[in-house]
Write a protein that holds these residues in place. Sequence first.
Motif, PDB file in Angstrom:
ATOM      1  N   TYR A 165     -31.537  -6.679 -24.299  1.00 23.21           N
ATOM      2  CA  TYR A 165     -30.298  -6.294 -23.644  1.00 23.21           C
ATOM      3  C   TYR A 165     -29.834  -7.412 -22.715  1.00 23.21           C
ATOM      4  O   TYR A 165     -30.555  -7.813 -21.808  1.00 23.21           O
ATOM      5  N   ALA A 166     -28.651  -7.927 -22.957  1.00 23.39           N
ATOM      6  CA  ALA A 166     -28.048  -8.933 -22.086  1.00 23.39           C
ATOM      7  C   ALA A 166     -27.432  -8.208 -20.899  1.00 23.39           C
ATOM      8  O   ALA A 166     -26.632  -7.278 -21.062  1.00 23.39           O
ATOM      9  N   THR A 167     -27.800  -8.627 -19.693  1.00 22.63           N
ATOM     10  CA  THR A 167     -27.475  -7.874 -18.477  1.00 22.63           C
ATOM     11  C   THR A 167     -26.033  -8.045 -17.992  1.00 22.63           C
ATOM     12  O   THR A 167     -25.549  -7.219 -17.226  1.00 22.63           O
ATOM     13  N   GLY A 168     -25.373  -9.124 -18.385  1.00 23.26           N
ATOM     14  CA  GLY A 168     -24.026  -9.384 -17.872  1.00 23.26           C
ATOM     15  C   GLY A 168     -24.036  -9.798 -16.413  1.00 23.26           C
ATOM     16  O   GLY A 168     -22.995  -9.792 -15.763  1.00 23.26           O
ATOM     17  N   THR A 169     -25.193 -10.160 -15.887  1.00 25.50           N
ATOM     18  CA  THR A 169     -25.354 -10.460 -14.465  1.00 25.50           C
ATOM     19  C   THR A 169     -25.828 -11.890 -14.260  1.00 25.50           C
ATOM     20  O   THR A 169     -26.716 -12.356 -14.961  1.00 25.50           O
ATOM     21  N   GLY A 170     -25.230 -12.551 -13.281  1.00 22.76           N
ATOM     22  CA  GLY A 170     -25.659 -13.909 -12.959  1.00 22.76           C
ATOM     23  C   GLY A 170     -24.755 -14.545 -11.928  1.00 22.76           C
ATOM     24  O   GLY A 170     -23.925 -13.880 -11.302  1.00 22.76           O
ATOM     25  N   ASN A 171     -24.926 -15.829 -11.775  1.00 24.93           N
ATOM     26  CA  ASN A 171     -24.126 -16.581 -10.814  1.00 24.93           C
ATOM     27  C   ASN A 171     -22.689 -16.714 -11.297  1.00 24.93           C
ATOM     28  O   ASN A 171     -22.429 -16.792 -12.504  1.00 24.93           O
ATOM     29  N   LYS A 172     -21.758 -16.749 -10.373  1.00 23.16           N
ATOM     30  CA  LYS A 172     -20.326 -16.803 -10.686  1.00 23.16           C
ATOM     31  C   LYS A 172     -19.990 -17.946 -11.642  1.00 23.16           C
ATOM     32  O   LYS A 172     -19.217 -17.773 -12.573  1.00 23.16           O
ATOM     33  N   GLU A 173     -20.579 -19.110 -11.420  1.00 20.85           N
ATOM     34  CA  GLU A 173     -20.275 -20.273 -12.263  1.00 20.85           C
ATOM     35  C   GLU A 173     -20.777 -20.122 -13.704  1.00 20.85           C
ATOM     36  O   GLU A 173     -20.399 -20.893 -14.579  1.00 20.85           O
ATOM     37  N   ASP A 174     -21.592 -19.106 -13.979  1.00 24.81           N
ATOM     38  CA  ASP A 174     -22.138 -18.895 -15.323  1.00 24.81           C
ATOM     39  C   ASP A 174     -21.473 -17.735 -16.064  1.00 24.81           C
ATOM     40  O   ASP A 174     -21.868 -17.405 -17.183  1.00 24.81           O
ATOM     41  N   GLU A 175     -20.457 -17.113 -15.464  1.00 28.84           N
ATOM     42  CA  GLU A 175     -19.833 -15.921 -16.045  1.00 28.84           C
ATOM     43  C   GLU A 175     -19.339 -16.123 -17.474  1.00 28.84           C
ATOM     44  O   GLU A 175     -19.430 -15.214 -18.291  1.00 28.84           O
ATOM     45  N   SER A 176     -18.830 -17.298 -17.811  1.00 25.67           N
ATOM     46  CA  SER A 176     -18.296 -17.525 -19.157  1.00 25.67           C
ATOM     47  C   SER A 176     -19.396 -17.584 -20.220  1.00 25.67           C
ATOM     48  O   SER A 176     -19.130 -17.379 -21.397  1.00 25.67           O
ATOM     49  N   THR A 177     -20.624 -17.823 -19.819  1.00 27.47           N
ATOM     50  CA  THR A 177     -21.751 -17.926 -20.745  1.00 27.47           C
ATOM     51  C   THR A 177     -22.469 -16.594 -20.938  1.00 27.47           C
ATOM     52  O   THR A 177     -22.983 -16.293 -22.006  1.00 27.47           O
ATOM     53  N   ILE A 178     -22.497 -15.785 -19.884  1.00 30.08           N
ATOM     54  CA  ILE A 178     -23.299 -14.553 -19.866  1.00 30.08           C
ATOM     55  C   ILE A 178     -22.653 -13.454 -20.707  1.00 30.08           C
ATOM     56  O   ILE A 178     -21.465 -13.191 -20.596  1.00 30.08           O
ATOM     57  N   GLN A 179     -23.477 -12.814 -21.523  1.00 31.88           N
ATOM     58  CA  GLN A 179     -23.026 -11.688 -22.341  1.00 31.88           C
ATOM     59  C   GLN A 179     -23.577 -10.383 -21.759  1.00 31.88           C
ATOM     60  O   GLN A 179     -24.405 -10.387 -20.858  1.00 31.88           O
ATOM     61  N   LYS A 180     -23.096  -9.275 -22.323  1.00 33.12           N
ATOM     62  CA  LYS A 180     -23.603  -7.969 -21.907  1.00 33.12           C
ATOM     63  C   LYS A 180     -23.762  -7.092 -23.150  1.00 33.12           C
ATOM     64  O   LYS A 180     -22.900  -7.071 -24.008  1.00 33.12           O
ATOM     65  N   GLY A 181     -24.882  -6.379 -23.204  1.00 36.44           N
ATOM     66  CA  GLY A 181     -25.133  -5.459 -24.297  1.00 36.44           C
ATOM     67  C   GLY A 181     -26.309  -5.915 -25.161  1.00 36.44           C
ATOM     68  O   GLY A 181     -26.940  -6.931 -24.917  1.00 36.44           O
ATOM     69  N   TRP A 182     -26.568  -5.135 -26.211  1.00 32.56           N
ATOM     70  CA  TRP A 182     -27.701  -5.388 -27.093  1.00 32.56           C
ATOM     71  C   TRP A 182     -27.462  -6.620 -27.974  1.00 32.56           C
ATOM     72  O   TRP A 182     -26.400  -6.771 -28.548  1.00 32.56           O
ATOM     73  N   ILE A 183     -28.483  -7.453 -28.093  1.00 28.55           N
ATOM     74  CA  ILE A 183     -28.456  -8.624 -28.958  1.00 28.55           C
ATOM     75  C   ILE A 183     -29.720  -8.588 -29.817  1.00 28.55           C
ATOM     76  O   ILE A 183     -30.830  -8.464 -29.305  1.00 28.55           O
ATOM     77  N   ARG A 184     -29.513  -8.686 -31.113  1.00 32.56           N
ATOM     78  CA  ARG A 184     -30.649  -8.663 -32.035  1.00 32.56           C
ATOM     79  C   ARG A 184     -31.439  -9.960 -31.914  1.00 32.56           C
ATOM     80  O   ARG A 184     -30.878 -11.042 -31.820  1.00 32.56           O
ATOM     81  N   GLN A 185     -32.754  -9.856 -31.914  1.00 29.09           N
ATOM     82  CA  GLN A 185     -33.627 -11.031 -31.769  1.00 29.09           C
ATOM     83  C   GLN A 185     -34.062 -11.570 -33.109  1.00 29.09           C
ATOM     84  O   GLN A 185     -34.303 -10.938 -34.035  1.00 29.09           O
TER      85      GLN A 185
END
Length: 185
Positions: A165-185
């Motif tokens: 599960y991608a949390t969608g949480t992080g530093n402001k400067e990383d917002e464009s990279t961060i995803q949210k939701g389930w990601i298959r491994q």
Amino acid sequence: MEFSCVKDCSQCCIEREYYPSKKYGKIGVLILPDEKPRIESLAKKYGIEISIIPRIGTSNDLAEHKTILAYQMMGRDQNGNTCPFLETESESRSPHGGFTCKIYNQRPLACRAYPLIETNPITLDQKCKFCQTCSTADSNLNSEIESLIQIKNQMSQPHAILWRYATGTGNKEDESTIQKGWIRQ
């Protein structure tokens, strides 16, 4: 050498990391399914707002409902840092001088296992200030090893497909990279 916190350090309870990459956001404290009700009850008891979201799940196919193997308790800061149970507002300090944990004696297995991140071979988290100075582990980490083994035993994969599960949480400067939701491994 027996593990002990470095004077005035609370780093492991404050700093969260991106794992396995920035795309997944910052991770929270690993909470096993059987620990979740207890942690939620403790939060209610102390009047603390917490966010527990999925961390790892499995399924038999892409469309199927996921079986959650682990949750994660997110930090209270906007960027995902700082455990909600860490007492940073009071003057009280732990025996080593760091901030105190409101649930120390009832903390999750992941906290009890720290600074171990692997049991075979024993591997210490090199972001831990104590581990940076000692860099080796010996037999004095028995309780940490026991906790890590309990986590591993409960994380067996009953299905074929692993999800994170991608949390969608992080530093402001990383917002464009961060995803949210389930990601298959």
